[in-house]
Motif scaffolding. Structure first.
Motif, short mmCIF file in Angstrom:
data_model
loop_
_atom_site.label_atom_id
_atom_site.label_comp_id
_atom_site.label_asym_id
_atom_site.label_seq_id
_atom_site.Cartn_x
_atom_site.Cartn_y
_atom_site.Cartn_z
N GLU A 66 115.56 136.07 34.80
CA GLU A 66 114.17 136.53 34.83
C GLU A 66 113.30 135.58 35.65
N LYS A 70 111.47 136.50 39.40
CA LYS A 70 110.03 136.27 39.63
C LYS A 70 109.83 135.34 40.83
N GLU A 74 108.05 136.39 44.47
CA GLU A 74 106.87 135.68 44.94
C GLU A 74 107.13 134.97 46.26
#
Length: 367
Positions: A66, A70, A74
Protein backbone atom coordinates in the motif's frame (compact mmCIF):
# COMPACT_ATOMS: atom_id res chain seq x y z
CA UNK A 1 20.76 -4.88 -14.64
CA UNK A 2 21.10 -1.25 -13.49
CA UNK A 3 18.45 1.14 -12.22
CA UNK A 4 17.51 3.72 -14.84
CA UNK A 5 17.37 7.33 -13.82
CA UNK A 6 14.11 7.89 -15.66
CA UNK A 7 11.33 5.37 -15.10
CA UNK A 8 9.16 5.29 -18.21
CA UNK A 9 7.00 2.22 -18.32
CA UNK A 10 4.57 1.06 -20.97
CA UNK A 11 3.25 -2.21 -19.58
CA UNK A 12 0.16 -4.02 -18.35
CA UNK A 13 -0.27 -7.50 -16.98
CA UNK A 14 -3.27 -9.76 -17.28
CA UNK A 15 -2.92 -12.16 -14.36
CA UNK A 16 -4.83 -15.41 -13.84
CA UNK A 17 -7.84 -15.35 -11.54
CA UNK A 18 -5.88 -17.06 -8.78
CA UNK A 19 -3.59 -14.04 -8.28
CA UNK A 20 -4.43 -11.61 -5.50
CA UNK A 21 -3.87 -7.87 -5.86
CA UNK A 22 -2.10 -5.15 -3.91
CA UNK A 23 -1.42 -6.24 -0.36
CA UNK A 24 -2.99 -9.66 -0.87
CA UNK A 25 -1.39 -13.07 -0.74
CA UNK A 26 -1.66 -16.45 -2.38
CA UNK A 27 -0.06 -19.79 -1.76
CA UNK A 28 2.56 -20.72 -4.32
CA UNK A 29 0.37 -23.60 -5.47
CA UNK A 30 -2.18 -21.10 -6.79
CA UNK A 31 0.42 -19.46 -9.05
CA UNK A 32 1.06 -22.08 -11.69
CA UNK A 33 3.67 -21.86 -14.41
CA UNK A 34 2.31 -19.94 -17.34
CA UNK A 35 -0.49 -18.32 -15.34
CA UNK A 36 0.90 -14.84 -16.04
CA UNK A 37 0.31 -13.51 -19.52
CA UNK A 38 1.47 -10.08 -20.62
CA UNK A 39 -0.31 -7.88 -23.12
CA UNK A 40 0.81 -4.57 -24.53
CA UNK A 41 -1.05 -1.59 -23.06
CA UNK A 42 -0.94 2.15 -22.85
CA UNK A 43 1.10 3.98 -20.24
CA UNK A 44 -1.99 4.96 -18.28
CA UNK A 45 -2.97 1.43 -17.34
CA UNK A 46 -2.15 -0.36 -14.10
CA UNK A 47 1.32 -1.89 -13.76
CA UNK A 48 1.11 -5.32 -12.19
CA UNK A 49 4.02 -6.75 -10.24
CA UNK A 50 4.42 -10.19 -8.63
CA UNK A 51 6.47 -10.56 -5.46
CA UNK A 52 7.24 -14.15 -4.40
CA UNK A 53 8.17 -14.13 -0.74
CA UNK A 54 8.40 -16.45 2.25
CA UNK A 55 5.85 -17.35 4.91
CA UNK A 56 6.17 -14.75 7.70
CA UNK A 57 6.22 -11.64 5.49
CA UNK A 58 2.47 -11.61 4.76
CA UNK A 59 1.66 -8.79 7.15
CA UNK A 60 4.78 -6.81 6.26
CA UNK A 61 4.08 -6.77 2.53
CA UNK A 62 0.36 -6.16 2.97
CA UNK A 63 1.37 -2.86 4.59
CA UNK A 64 4.36 -2.13 2.35
CA UNK A 65 2.51 -2.71 -0.91
CA UNK A 66 0.00 0.00 0.00
CA UNK A 67 2.83 2.38 0.89
CA UNK A 68 4.67 1.63 -2.34
CA UNK A 69 1.58 2.04 -4.52
CA UNK A 70 1.02 5.50 -3.00
CA UNK A 71 4.69 6.41 -3.45
CA UNK A 72 4.77 5.28 -7.08
CA UNK A 73 1.57 7.11 -7.97
CA UNK A 74 2.86 10.33 -6.43
CA UNK A 75 6.39 10.02 -7.87
CA UNK A 76 5.69 8.63 -11.35
CA UNK A 77 1.96 9.12 -11.89
CA UNK A 78 1.20 5.44 -12.47
CA UNK A 79 -0.82 2.87 -10.58
CA UNK A 80 0.98 -0.25 -9.37
CA UNK A 81 -0.78 -3.36 -8.13
CA UNK A 82 1.37 -5.95 -6.33
CA UNK A 83 0.46 -9.62 -6.16
CA UNK A 84 1.95 -11.65 -3.31
CA UNK A 85 2.83 -15.33 -3.07
CA UNK A 86 3.92 -16.84 0.25
CA UNK A 87 5.21 -20.24 1.34
CA UNK A 88 8.31 -21.95 2.66
CA UNK A 89 11.27 -20.02 1.26
CA UNK A 90 13.06 -23.02 -0.20
CA UNK A 91 9.88 -24.23 -1.86
CA UNK A 92 9.17 -20.73 -3.19
CA UNK A 93 12.65 -20.54 -4.71
CA UNK A 94 12.12 -23.83 -6.52
CA UNK A 95 8.72 -22.66 -7.77
CA UNK A 96 10.28 -19.57 -9.34
CA UNK A 97 13.21 -21.55 -10.73
CA UNK A 98 10.70 -23.97 -12.30
CA UNK A 99 8.56 -21.33 -13.96
CA UNK A 100 6.50 -19.31 -11.46
CA UNK A 101 6.78 -15.84 -13.00
CA UNK A 102 7.95 -13.49 -10.25
CA UNK A 103 9.12 -9.97 -11.05
CA UNK A 104 10.88 -9.83 -7.67
CA UNK A 105 11.73 -12.31 -4.95
CA UNK A 106 12.02 -11.39 -1.27
CA UNK A 107 13.17 -14.66 0.24
CA UNK A 108 14.42 -15.79 3.63
CA UNK A 109 18.07 -16.08 2.70
CA UNK A 110 20.64 -15.47 0.00
CA UNK A 111 20.95 -19.17 -0.68
CA UNK A 112 17.32 -19.41 -1.82
CA UNK A 113 17.76 -16.45 -4.17
CA UNK A 114 20.86 -18.21 -5.50
CA UNK A 115 18.66 -21.16 -6.51
CA UNK A 116 16.72 -18.79 -8.76
CA UNK A 117 19.97 -17.29 -10.07
CA UNK A 118 21.32 -20.76 -10.80
CA UNK A 119 18.27 -21.32 -12.99
CA UNK A 120 19.47 -18.41 -15.13
CA UNK A 121 16.73 -15.99 -14.05
CA UNK A 122 18.75 -13.51 -11.95
CA UNK A 123 21.95 -11.82 -13.06
CA UNK A 124 25.20 -12.35 -11.17
CA UNK A 125 25.95 -9.93 -8.36
CA UNK A 126 22.42 -9.69 -6.95
CA UNK A 127 23.71 -9.24 -3.40
CA UNK A 128 25.38 -6.00 -4.55
CA UNK A 129 22.33 -4.67 -6.36
CA UNK A 130 20.90 -3.02 -3.23
CA UNK A 131 22.38 -1.80 0.04
CA UNK A 132 23.55 -4.03 2.92
CA UNK A 133 23.98 -7.14 0.76
CA UNK A 134 20.47 -6.63 -0.66
CA UNK A 135 19.01 -7.22 2.79
CA UNK A 136 16.80 -4.22 3.69
CA UNK A 137 15.79 -5.74 7.04
CA UNK A 138 17.06 -8.53 9.26
CA UNK A 139 15.71 -10.82 11.95
CA UNK A 140 16.91 -13.46 14.38
CA UNK A 141 15.69 -16.70 15.94
CA UNK A 142 13.97 -16.85 19.32
CA UNK A 143 11.76 -19.24 21.30
CA UNK A 144 8.03 -18.89 21.81
CA UNK A 145 6.69 -20.69 24.89
CA UNK A 146 3.35 -20.82 26.64
CA UNK A 147 2.51 -18.31 29.37
CA UNK A 148 4.50 -18.93 32.54
CA UNK A 149 7.06 -21.01 30.60
CA UNK A 150 5.87 -24.27 32.23
CA UNK A 151 8.86 -26.29 30.95
CA UNK A 152 11.35 -23.61 32.11
CA UNK A 153 12.95 -23.32 28.69
CA UNK A 154 15.86 -20.86 28.83
CA UNK A 155 18.38 -21.84 26.15
CA UNK A 156 19.09 -24.24 23.29
CA UNK A 157 20.22 -27.11 25.53
CA UNK A 158 16.73 -27.22 27.05
CA UNK A 159 15.40 -28.27 23.64
CA UNK A 160 17.20 -31.61 23.82
CA UNK A 161 15.56 -32.62 27.10
CA UNK A 162 13.30 -35.66 26.78
CA UNK A 163 10.31 -33.83 28.28
CA UNK A 164 10.29 -30.99 25.72
CA UNK A 165 8.26 -31.10 22.51
CA UNK A 166 9.70 -28.86 19.79
CA UNK A 167 8.00 -27.22 16.81
CA UNK A 168 10.20 -26.11 13.91
CA UNK A 169 9.75 -26.26 10.13
CA UNK A 170 11.67 -28.47 7.71
CA UNK A 171 15.06 -27.17 6.48
CA UNK A 172 14.42 -28.91 3.17
CA UNK A 173 11.58 -26.50 2.37
CA UNK A 174 11.89 -23.57 4.79
CA UNK A 175 14.58 -20.90 4.89
CA UNK A 176 13.66 -20.05 8.46
CA UNK A 177 14.23 -23.67 9.42
CA UNK A 178 17.78 -23.44 8.08
CA UNK A 179 18.41 -20.42 10.28
CA UNK A 180 16.95 -22.36 13.25
CA UNK A 181 19.26 -25.29 12.64
CA UNK A 182 22.37 -23.12 12.24
CA UNK A 183 21.57 -21.09 15.37
CA UNK A 184 21.31 -24.33 17.36
CA UNK A 185 24.56 -25.59 15.84
CA UNK A 186 26.32 -22.37 16.85
CA UNK A 187 25.09 -22.70 20.44
CA UNK A 188 26.45 -26.22 20.86
CA UNK A 189 29.68 -25.20 19.16
CA UNK A 190 30.02 -22.40 21.72
CA UNK A 191 29.62 -25.01 24.45
CA UNK A 192 32.89 -26.57 23.24
CA UNK A 193 31.34 -29.60 21.56
CA UNK A 194 33.12 -31.35 18.70
CA UNK A 195 31.35 -31.71 15.33
CA UNK A 196 30.31 -35.26 16.22
CA UNK A 197 28.96 -34.09 19.58
CA UNK A 198 27.11 -31.22 17.92
CA UNK A 199 25.53 -33.64 15.45
CA UNK A 200 24.34 -35.77 18.35
CA UNK A 201 22.88 -32.73 20.13
CA UNK A 202 21.10 -31.66 16.92
CA UNK A 203 19.83 -35.21 16.47
CA UNK A 204 18.39 -35.13 19.98
CA UNK A 205 16.75 -31.78 19.27
CA UNK A 206 15.07 -33.06 16.10
CA UNK A 207 14.03 -36.28 17.81
CA UNK A 208 11.92 -34.00 20.03
CA UNK A 209 10.21 -32.33 17.05
CA UNK A 210 6.47 -33.00 17.23
CA UNK A 211 5.67 -31.88 13.69
CA UNK A 212 7.96 -30.71 10.88
CA UNK A 213 5.92 -28.20 8.87
CA UNK A 214 6.95 -27.06 5.40
CA UNK A 215 7.14 -23.37 6.36
CA UNK A 216 7.46 -21.02 9.31
CA UNK A 217 3.84 -19.87 9.27
CA UNK A 218 2.66 -23.48 9.29
CA UNK A 219 4.90 -24.15 12.30
CA UNK A 220 3.42 -21.15 14.10
CA UNK A 221 -0.07 -22.47 13.40
CA UNK A 222 0.87 -25.89 14.80
CA UNK A 223 2.13 -24.34 18.03
CA UNK A 224 -0.23 -21.41 18.56
CA UNK A 225 -3.53 -22.59 17.10
CA UNK A 226 -3.21 -26.36 17.28
CA UNK A 227 -1.50 -26.27 20.70
CA UNK A 228 1.20 -28.75 19.71
CA UNK A 229 4.60 -28.86 21.41
CA UNK A 230 6.14 -26.94 24.30
CA UNK A 231 8.31 -24.50 22.35
CA UNK A 232 8.32 -22.98 18.89
CA UNK A 233 11.70 -22.11 17.35
CA UNK A 234 10.58 -18.95 15.60
CA UNK A 235 11.48 -15.97 13.53
CA UNK A 236 11.53 -13.01 15.89
CA UNK A 237 8.73 -11.28 14.01
CA UNK A 238 6.53 -14.39 14.11
CA UNK A 239 6.98 -14.62 17.88
CA UNK A 240 6.01 -10.97 18.38
CA UNK A 241 2.96 -11.33 16.13
CA UNK A 242 1.83 -14.21 18.37
CA UNK A 243 2.21 -12.02 21.47
CA UNK A 244 0.22 -9.34 19.73
CA UNK A 245 -2.57 -11.62 18.53
CA UNK A 246 -2.85 -13.74 21.70
CA UNK A 247 -2.07 -11.41 24.62
CA UNK A 248 -1.30 -13.20 27.86
CA UNK A 249 -1.03 -16.66 26.26
CA UNK A 250 2.61 -16.76 25.16
CA UNK A 251 6.06 -15.50 26.08
CA UNK A 252 9.22 -14.96 24.05
CA UNK A 253 12.46 -16.38 25.40
CA UNK A 254 15.57 -14.83 23.84
CA UNK A 255 18.35 -17.45 23.94
CA UNK A 256 21.92 -16.60 24.90
CA UNK A 257 23.13 -16.93 21.31
CA UNK A 258 21.39 -16.95 17.96
CA UNK A 259 22.04 -15.96 14.36
CA UNK A 260 21.63 -12.79 12.32
CA UNK A 261 19.09 -13.71 9.66
CA UNK A 262 19.45 -11.75 6.45
CA UNK A 263 16.46 -12.11 4.10
CA UNK A 264 17.55 -11.25 0.56
CA UNK A 265 15.69 -9.36 -2.15
CA UNK A 266 16.31 -9.43 -5.90
CA UNK A 267 14.78 -8.50 -9.21
CA UNK A 268 14.12 -11.63 -11.27
CA UNK A 269 15.83 -10.12 -14.28
CA UNK A 270 14.67 -12.47 -17.01
CA UNK A 271 11.01 -12.28 -15.95
CA UNK A 272 11.05 -8.52 -15.34
CA UNK A 273 12.58 -7.93 -18.75
CA UNK A 274 9.94 -10.16 -20.34
CA UNK A 275 7.15 -8.27 -18.54
CA UNK A 276 8.69 -4.83 -19.09
CA UNK A 277 8.73 -4.24 -15.33
CA UNK A 278 12.47 -3.93 -14.66
CA UNK A 279 12.31 -0.26 -13.61
CA UNK A 280 9.28 -0.59 -11.35
CA UNK A 281 10.63 -3.81 -9.83
CA UNK A 282 13.92 -2.07 -9.05
CA UNK A 283 12.08 0.86 -7.50
CA UNK A 284 9.92 -1.56 -5.47
CA UNK A 285 12.99 -3.08 -3.83
CA UNK A 286 14.90 0.20 -3.53
CA UNK A 287 12.01 1.81 -1.67
CA UNK A 288 12.27 -0.85 1.05
CA UNK A 289 15.24 1.23 2.27
CA UNK A 290 13.26 4.47 2.54
CA UNK A 291 12.58 5.84 6.02
CA UNK A 292 8.85 5.26 5.55
CA UNK A 293 9.36 1.60 4.64
CA UNK A 294 11.94 1.06 7.37
CA UNK A 295 9.38 2.25 9.92
CA UNK A 296 6.83 -0.24 8.56
CA UNK A 297 9.43 -3.00 8.77
CA UNK A 298 10.17 -2.15 12.40
CA UNK A 299 6.46 -1.94 13.22
CA UNK A 300 6.10 -5.46 11.81
CA UNK A 301 8.95 -6.63 14.06
CA UNK A 302 11.73 -6.80 11.48
CA UNK A 303 15.04 -5.17 12.37
CA UNK A 304 15.50 -2.18 10.04
CA UNK A 305 18.83 -1.66 8.30
CA UNK A 306 18.82 2.12 8.86
CA UNK A 307 20.65 2.59 12.17
CA UNK A 308 18.76 5.70 13.30
CA UNK A 309 15.45 3.89 12.89
CA UNK A 310 16.81 0.66 14.40
CA UNK A 311 17.96 2.56 17.48
CA UNK A 312 14.45 3.96 18.04
CA UNK A 313 13.16 0.41 18.65
CA UNK A 314 15.91 -0.94 20.94
CA UNK A 315 14.75 -1.77 24.46
CA UNK A 316 16.80 -0.98 27.55
CA UNK A 317 15.58 -4.04 29.47
CA UNK A 318 18.07 -6.68 30.55
CA UNK A 319 15.46 -9.44 30.71
CA UNK A 320 15.51 -12.17 28.07
CA UNK A 321 11.85 -13.00 28.69
CA UNK A 322 9.24 -10.90 26.89
CA UNK A 323 5.64 -11.33 28.03
CA UNK A 324 3.98 -8.62 25.94
CA UNK A 325 4.62 -6.21 23.11
CA UNK A 326 6.14 -3.14 24.83
CA UNK A 327 3.76 -0.20 25.00
CA UNK A 328 6.57 2.19 24.05
CA UNK A 329 7.26 0.18 20.88
CA UNK A 330 10.85 -0.59 21.89
CA UNK A 331 10.95 -4.30 21.14
CA UNK A 332 14.46 -5.00 19.77
CA UNK A 333 16.47 -6.95 22.37
CA UNK A 334 20.21 -6.57 21.80
CA UNK A 335 21.05 -8.70 24.83
CA UNK A 336 22.04 -11.60 22.61
CA UNK A 337 25.19 -12.80 20.85
CA UNK A 338 24.59 -13.25 17.11
CA UNK A 339 26.69 -15.15 14.63
CA UNK A 340 26.05 -14.88 10.89
CA UNK A 341 26.22 -17.05 7.79
CA UNK A 342 29.88 -16.18 7.23
CA UNK A 343 30.68 -18.27 10.31
CA UNK A 344 29.49 -21.28 8.31
CA UNK A 345 31.48 -20.35 5.18
CA UNK A 346 28.60 -18.64 3.36
CA UNK A 347 25.45 -20.20 1.99
CA UNK A 348 27.07 -22.42 -0.64
CA UNK A 349 29.21 -24.16 1.98
CA UNK A 350 26.42 -24.23 4.59
CA UNK A 351 24.05 -25.91 2.13
CA UNK A 352 26.63 -28.46 1.05
CA UNK A 353 27.59 -29.33 4.63
CA UNK A 354 24.21 -29.28 6.31
CA UNK A 355 21.24 -29.29 3.94
CA UNK A 356 22.13 -31.00 0.65
CA UNK A 357 20.89 -34.51 0.02
CA UNK A 358 22.94 -36.84 2.22
CA UNK A 359 24.43 -33.96 4.25
CA UNK A 360 24.27 -33.47 8.02
CA UNK A 361 20.54 -32.87 8.34
CA UNK A 362 19.73 -36.04 6.42
CA UNK A 363 22.16 -37.97 8.59
CA UNK A 364 20.41 -37.02 11.83
CA UNK A 365 16.77 -36.86 10.77
CA UNK A 366 14.90 -39.75 9.22
CA UNK A 367 12.34 -38.33 6.81
Amino acid sequence: MKKNQLLSLVVAAALGASLIGCGGSADSSSLEEGSVEINAASAGETIELTNVSYDPTRELYAAYNELFAKHYQEEFGQTVEVTQSHGGSGKQALEVANGLEADVVTLALEGDVQVVADAGLIDDGFTSEFDVDSSPYTSTIVFLVRSGNPKNIVDWDDLIREDVGVITPNPKTSGGAMWNYLAAWYFFEQQGQSDDEILESIRQLYSNVVVLDSGARGATTSFVENKQGDVLIAWENEAFLSLQEYPGEYEIVVPSVSILCQPTVAVVDEVAEKHGTTDVATEYLSYLYSDEAQEIEAQNFYRPSTKSIYDKYVTSTDSNTITEVPEDGKWINDNITLTDINHFGGWAEARATHFADGANFDSIYEQ
